[in-house]
Write a protein that holds these residues in place. Sequence first.
Motif, PDB file in Angstrom:
ATOM      1  N   PRO A   1      36.624  13.973  97.709  1.00  0.00           N
ATOM      2  CA  PRO A   1      36.778  14.350  96.299  1.00  0.00           C
ATOM      3  C   PRO A   1      36.035  15.645  96.011  1.00  0.00           C
ATOM      4  N   TYR A   2      36.480  16.343  94.963  1.00  0.00           N
ATOM      5  CA  TYR A   2      35.875  17.633  94.641  1.00  0.00           C
ATOM      6  C   TYR A   2      34.377  17.508  94.362  1.00  0.00           C
ATOM      7  N   ALA A   3      33.964  16.399  93.777  1.00  0.00           N
ATOM      8  CA  ALA A   3      32.544  16.234  93.471  1.00  0.00           C
ATOM      9  C   ALA A   3      31.700  16.255  94.748  1.00  0.00           C
ATOM     10  N   GLU A   4      32.169  15.575  95.786  1.00  0.00           N
ATOM     11  CA  GLU A   4      31.442  15.567  97.055  1.00  0.00           C
ATOM     12  C   GLU A   4      31.473  16.940  97.713  1.00  0.00           C
ATOM     13  N   ILE A   5      32.610  17.615  97.632  1.00  0.00           N
ATOM     14  CA  ILE A   5      32.712  18.950  98.229  1.00  0.00           C
ATOM     15  C   ILE A   5      31.756  19.911  97.529  1.00  0.00           C
ATOM     16  N   ALA A   6      31.697  19.807  96.198  1.00  0.00           N
ATOM     17  CA  ALA A   6      30.795  20.667  95.432  1.00  0.00           C
ATOM     18  C   ALA A   6      29.352  20.440  95.855  1.00  0.00           C
ATOM     19  N   ALA A   7      28.982  19.182  96.051  1.00  0.00           N
ATOM     20  CA  ALA A   7      27.619  18.883  96.487  1.00  0.00           C
ATOM     21  C   ALA A   7      27.363  19.417  97.891  1.00  0.00           C
ATOM     22  N   ALA A   8      28.362  19.289  98.753  1.00  0.00           N
ATOM     23  CA  ALA A   8      28.204  19.750 100.137  1.00  0.00           C
ATOM     24  C   ALA A   8      28.030  21.257 100.214  1.00  0.00           C
ATOM     25  N   LEU A   9      28.738  21.981  99.347  1.00  0.00           N
ATOM     26  CA  LEU A   9      28.717  23.446  99.398  1.00  0.00           C
ATOM     27  C   LEU A   9      27.743  24.052  98.395  1.00  0.00           C
ATOM     28  N   ASP A  10      27.056  23.186  97.629  1.00  0.00           N
ATOM     29  CA  ASP A  10      26.094  23.646  96.623  1.00  0.00           C
ATOM     30  C   ASP A  10      26.766  24.591  95.627  1.00  0.00           C
ATOM     31  N   ARG A  11      27.939  24.185  95.159  1.00  0.00           N
ATOM     32  CA  ARG A  11      28.688  24.932  94.155  1.00  0.00           C
ATOM     33  C   ARG A  11      29.047  23.973  93.024  1.00  0.00           C
ATOM     34  N   SER A  12      29.389  24.522  91.875  1.00  0.00           N
ATOM     35  CA  SER A  12      29.832  23.668  90.773  1.00  0.00           C
ATOM     36  C   SER A  12      31.199  23.099  91.097  1.00  0.00           C
ATOM     37  N   GLU A  13      31.504  21.949  90.503  1.00  0.00           N
ATOM     38  CA  GLU A  13      32.808  21.338  90.754  1.00  0.00           C
ATOM     39  C   GLU A  13      33.934  22.234  90.244  1.00  0.00           C
ATOM     40  N   THR A  14      33.691  22.924  89.131  1.00  0.00           N
ATOM     41  CA  THR A  14      34.702  23.840  88.599  1.00  0.00           C
ATOM     42  C   THR A  14      35.007  24.957  89.587  1.00  0.00           C
ATOM     43  N   ALA A  15      33.955  25.533  90.170  1.00  0.00           N
ATOM     44  CA  ALA A  15      34.148  26.618  91.138  1.00  0.00           C
ATOM     45  C   ALA A  15      34.885  26.122  92.372  1.00  0.00           C
ATOM     46  N   VAL A  16      34.567  24.914  92.804  1.00  0.00           N
ATOM     47  CA  VAL A  16      35.213  24.350  93.992  1.00  0.00           C
ATOM     48  C   VAL A  16      36.687  24.086  93.714  1.00  0.00           C
ATOM     49  N   ARG A  17      37.001  23.590  92.536  1.00  0.00           N
ATOM     50  CA  ARG A  17      38.403  23.361  92.186  1.00  0.00           C
ATOM     51  C   ARG A  17      39.186  24.675  92.188  1.00  0.00           C
ATOM     52  N   GLN A  18      38.574  25.734  91.699  1.00  0.00           N
ATOM     53  CA  GLN A  18      39.238  27.034  91.699  1.00  0.00           C
ATOM     54  C   GLN A  18      39.468  27.526  93.122  1.00  0.00           C
ATOM     55  N   LEU A  19      38.469  27.348  93.971  1.00  0.00           N
ATOM     56  CA  LEU A  19      38.621  27.721  95.380  1.00  0.00           C
ATOM     57  C   LEU A  19      39.742  26.921  96.029  1.00  0.00           C
ATOM     58  N   GLY A  20      39.786  25.628  95.715  1.00  0.00           N
ATOM     59  CA  GLY A  20      40.812  24.771  96.295  1.00  0.00           C
ATOM     60  C   GLY A  20      42.209  25.153  95.858  1.00  0.00           C
ATOM     61  N   THR A  21      42.368  25.461  94.579  1.00  0.00           N
ATOM     62  CA  THR A  21      43.678  25.868  94.064  1.00  0.00           C
ATOM     63  C   THR A  21      44.138  27.169  94.705  1.00  0.00           C
ATOM     64  N   ARG A  22      43.225  28.134  94.806  1.00  0.00           N
ATOM     65  CA  ARG A  22      43.568  29.422  95.418  1.00  0.00           C
ATOM     66  C   ARG A  22      43.927  29.251  96.890  1.00  0.00           C
ATOM     67  N   ALA A  23      43.147  28.447  97.597  1.00  0.00           N
ATOM     68  CA  ALA A  23      43.407  28.241  99.021  1.00  0.00           C
ATOM     69  C   ALA A  23      44.733  27.522  99.239  1.00  0.00           C
ATOM     70  N   ARG A  24      45.013  26.514  98.432  1.00  0.00           N
ATOM     71  CA  ARG A  24      46.254  25.750  98.589  1.00  0.00           C
ATOM     72  C   ARG A  24      47.484  26.625  98.359  1.00  0.00           C
ATOM     73  N   LYS A  25      47.441  27.472  97.335  1.00  0.00           N
ATOM     74  CA  LYS A  25      48.556  28.385  97.071  1.00  0.00           C
ATOM     75  C   LYS A  25      48.733  29.374  98.217  1.00  0.00           C
ATOM     76  N   HIS A  26      47.624  29.850  98.741  1.00  0.00           N
ATOM     77  CA  HIS A  26      47.675  30.810  99.852  1.00  0.00           C
ATOM     78  C   HIS A  26      48.310  30.171 101.084  1.00  0.00           C
ATOM     79  N   VAL A  27      47.877  28.950 101.399  1.00  0.00           N
ATOM     80  CA  VAL A  27      48.407  28.265 102.579  1.00  0.00           C
ATOM     81  C   VAL A  27      49.880  27.933 102.394  1.00  0.00           C
ATOM     82  N   GLN A  28      50.255  27.442 101.221  1.00  0.00           N
ATOM     83  CA  GLN A  28      51.651  27.084 100.969  1.00  0.00           C
ATOM     84  C   GLN A  28      52.572  28.287 101.087  1.00  0.00           C
TER      85      GLN A  28
END
Length: 321
Positions: free
Chosen positions: A153-180
């Motif tokens: 879940p994004y909450a765990e990823i945010a904790a793992a990367l020491d980033r806010s959950e909002t920032a992690v969600r933005q990274l995830g959305t950008r990465a997913r669009k790029h990969v697709q």
Amino acid sequence: MSRAGGDAVDAGDGAGDGVGDGVGAREDAAFGEHRNLLFAVAYRMLGGAADAEDTVQDAWLRWSAVDRSRVADPRAYLVRVTTNLALDRLRSAQARRETYVGPWLPEPMLTSPDVAEDAELSESVSMAMLVVLETLSPLERAVFLLKEVFGFPYAEIAAALDRSETAVRQLGTRARKHVQARRPRFETDRQERREVTERFLEASLGGDLNRLMEALAPDVVLWTDGGGKVRAARRTIHGAAKVARWMVAVTGVPYAGVRPEDMRMRIAEINGVPGLVVDGPDGPIGTISLDVDDHGRVSAIHLVANPDKLRAISENSRLPM
């Protein structure tokens, strides 16, 4: 040419530190339970078996030094440590890859046939996907893998990367669009992939230019990774005619010090799909992985011949999924 795990790290015996043998055994078991997961994360992050193994060993050193009473969730803690260690390695590796001789490709690994039964799992370690992941930033790559492949879940990823959950969600959305936008758009089943691989193998061994061109998509792309250590194209080769001529030329002359009559090609499960291993008298001298389009033709070829990247194939190591 014709057809054809790392050592455990000793954490110490606990003498003089109040840790009994039973506790030490439990600690080893806790790390061992998640070791395959940690390697799977590190390999997808780094694209190399040796780097992934080194990362897991570094994670073990961190684990062996931590106060376990303060670790509520060993799995989450170990994934966090491994991901951040891999991020550090990836950042330094990307700088080295800027001076790499010719195209850089991931280090191939063997996979068991049943891995291909899980389409999402096999795609996540395919050469095509690992090449796409190389175009992401290190943080985007970490978020994409932890969320899309391993289901954190994004909450765990945010904790793992020491980033806010909002920032992690933005990274995830950008990465997913790029990969697709860059992943192969056509899906073929395992049997069709194998049939295409067999046709490509027979055409390559026969040295028949026309037959080989028939097996290739018109816009096929060839990537060859020799790392400056063996003969390879310095740039990607585009188009069926050019790719076919290159393949016919390279199979008819000595390669990596091995004469054509001493080479053998065999089908093997490589990174989740049927591929080819090229063997010489002393072991593998290359691997070939194929992408297949919706017409049953080869749309991309990833040829790895850098001897530094063939260790896992030589040792018959299999990728834990």
